[in-house]
Design a protein around this motif. Structure first.
Motif, short mmCIF file in Angstrom:
data_model
loop_
_atom_site.label_atom_id
_atom_site.label_comp_id
_atom_site.label_asym_id
_atom_site.label_seq_id
_atom_site.Cartn_x
_atom_site.Cartn_y
_atom_site.Cartn_z
N ARG A 291 -1.76 -4.96 4.09
CA ARG A 291 -0.95 -4.64 5.26
C ARG A 291 -0.42 -3.21 5.19
N ILE A 292 -0.05 -2.75 3.98
CA ILE A 292 0.46 -1.39 3.82
C ILE A 292 -0.63 -0.37 4.15
N ILE A 293 -1.85 -0.63 3.67
CA ILE A 293 -2.95 0.28 3.95
C ILE A 293 -3.26 0.31 5.45
N PHE A 294 -3.20 -0.88 6.08
CA PHE A 294 -3.45 -0.93 7.52
C PHE A 294 -2.39 -0.14 8.30
N LEU A 295 -1.12 -0.27 7.91
CA LEU A 295 -0.06 0.48 8.56
C LEU A 295 -0.24 1.98 8.36
N TYR A 296 -0.71 2.36 7.19
CA TYR A 296 -0.94 3.79 6.94
C TYR A 296 -2.02 4.34 7.86
N TYR A 297 -3.13 3.63 7.97
CA TYR A 297 -4.21 4.12 8.85
C TYR A 297 -3.79 4.03 10.33
N LEU A 298 -2.92 3.10 10.65
CA LEU A 298 -2.44 2.99 12.03
C LEU A 298 -1.61 4.22 12.41
N ILE A 299 -0.64 4.59 11.57
CA ILE A 299 0.19 5.75 11.90
C ILE A 299 -0.62 7.03 11.79
N LEU A 300 -1.61 7.06 10.89
CA LEU A 300 -2.48 8.24 10.81
C LEU A 300 -3.27 8.41 12.09
#
Length: 443
Positions: A271-280
């Protein structure tokens, strides 16, 4: 030692002593005394004296001013002149953004994999959270850069649109059960509407007056959120904000989760990786839209407004629409970032949207260089990432922050990236120019 040199040395010592005395008066209260609650005295309030820290601070000020007087301010051959001659000219950095942006982009894309391979799933979470925070501020900086850097409108209440976006998603999800992907565009639209509502009353204001009104607008939004208890939760905030899903796949344990669908072992780091790519992705969209708009007539109208509003009017440009579009688009990207902030935290309250947030975002834009996209990235990484890494020195973080601000403004008064690329040129290929030739705007 000649008489002139001796007189110069005495003058430098006098100036340094005066600076040391002023520092002693200030730091005696700021550093010398610290209020503490004594646990062994029934919770009474006590004062801890730290005169050693005061002595160190005064010594730094005294010797710092002495060295500056001897080798910079009152020297026949200042050291800064020698150093500036050794450093490359600003024109040599004109193509920095052309090469730096792809490098930063590649690094941002592969960052989770680098952290996972080096620190593992558990050890990399802290750095991924920090990367998400930095990227959020990059997006906010790019949004504010439209208003301040391109249009020259000094906005001290940008955090209001950040709050509108966050509360829009939280309230829509709480009362109507809407998902993140439906609320995200709605949050941006609502923030843009508030940007237009702010833009209309300040159309005739400029400079300091515009800054005061925008500051008041930001405080009004925060106070309304704080006191409208029945609707916003007041100081208690809103909790249990839904998390975003990956095409309907939740990041949870079970057969219907993200990990089970792709045959992976469940880990909270997904989930953390997904949130990172989402904000990126959201930040990259912000940058792409800003760069495209800058080359369109509306973008050139923003820059014309920044350079000279009177000349802008004389050319037939509608300054009303120009200002409103700048406020609306900047607010929209702030609303998008606020919506992401709400879903990332899972809890929001008015305390997350104070004036200090606006000050930090504005500082990122100014330190990076007004109108510079790559400068915002560098400033956000240095300010947000750097200070988060030294969080254990909480007492001195703001002091170091202030010293760095003063140092950078003295060394680079037009920001870290002191070159600008014109949006259009007669030769067809625009070359970088010094930021000294670009106006900062008067609102």
């Amino acid at each position: 030692m000649s008489a002139q040199s001796e007189s110069r040395f005495v003058s430098a010592v006098k100036d340094s002593v005066a600076g040391g005395l002023i520092a002693l008066a200030l730091f005696s209260l700021m550093l010398g005394m610290k209020a503490e609650v004594a646990s062994g005295m029934g919770g009474q309030l006590g004062i801890e004296y730290r005169w050693g820290a005061v002595a160190i601070a005064v010594a730094i000020v005294f010797f710092g001013r002495l060295l500056l007087n001897l080798f910079v301010w009152k020297s026949d051959k200042p050291v800064t002149g020698i150093m500036s001659g050794m450093m490359p000219k600003a024109s040599s950095f004109s193509g920095l953004g052309k090469f730096a942006m792809p490098v930063f982009l590649v690094l941002a894309v592969v960052l989770p994999f680098l952290l996972m391979s080096y620190y593992g799933a558990s050890g990399s979470r802290r750095y991924l959270d920090l990367a998400i925070l930095v990227t959020t501020y990059v997006m906010l900086g790019w949004g504010l850069n439209i208003v301040v850097g391109l249009a020259g409108l000094l906005d001290l209440g940008y955090v209001a649109f950040y709050a509108v976006g966050a509360y829009s998603y939280a309230l829509l999800a709480h009362y109507f059960g809407l998902s993140f992907w439906i609320c995200l565009p709605l949050a941006g639209i609502l923030a843009a509407l508030w940007g237009i509502m702010l833009g209309f009353p300040v159309l005739r204001l400029r400079g300091d007056y515009l800054a005061i009104v925008t500051l008041a607008f930001g405080e009004i939004i925060r106070v309304v959120l704080l006191n409208w208890y029945d609707f916003t939760g007041g100081p208690d905030g809103i909790s249990g904000i839904p998390r975003p899903s990956f095409f309907g796949l939740e990041f949870e344990r079970g057969d219907d989760g993200f990990a089970a669908f792709f045959g992976l072992d469940y880990s909270s780091i997904h989930r953390i990786i997904f949130l990172y790519y989402l904000i990126l992705a959201m930040a990259l969209v912000t940058n792409f839209v800003t760069m495209r708009l800058r080359k369109l007539p509306v973008g050139r109208a923003w820059e014309a407004l920044r350079e000279d509003e009177i000349a802008c009017r004389s050319l037939g440009i509608n300054t009303t629409n120009t200002k409103l579009t700048a406020f609306a688009l900047g607010a929209m990207f702030g609303g998008f970032a606020g919506s992401f902030f709400a879903t990332r935290q899972g809890f929001i309250s008015p305390e997350s949207f104070t004036f200090m947030e606006s000050a930090v975002i504005l500082a990122i834009v100014v330190l990076g260089g007004l109108g510079s996209q790559i400068g915002v990235v560098i400033a956000a990484v240095v300010m947000i990432g750097g200070f988060e890494l030294i969080r254990e020195f909480a007492e001195y973080r703001m002091l170091v922050f202030g010293l760095l601000m003063v140092g950078i403004m003295v060394w680079k008064p037009r920001g870290l990236i002191s070159t600008r690329t014109p949006s259009i040129s007669l030769s067809g290929k625009a070359k970088g120019i010094s930021a000294d030739l670009v106006q900062e705007g008067h609102g």
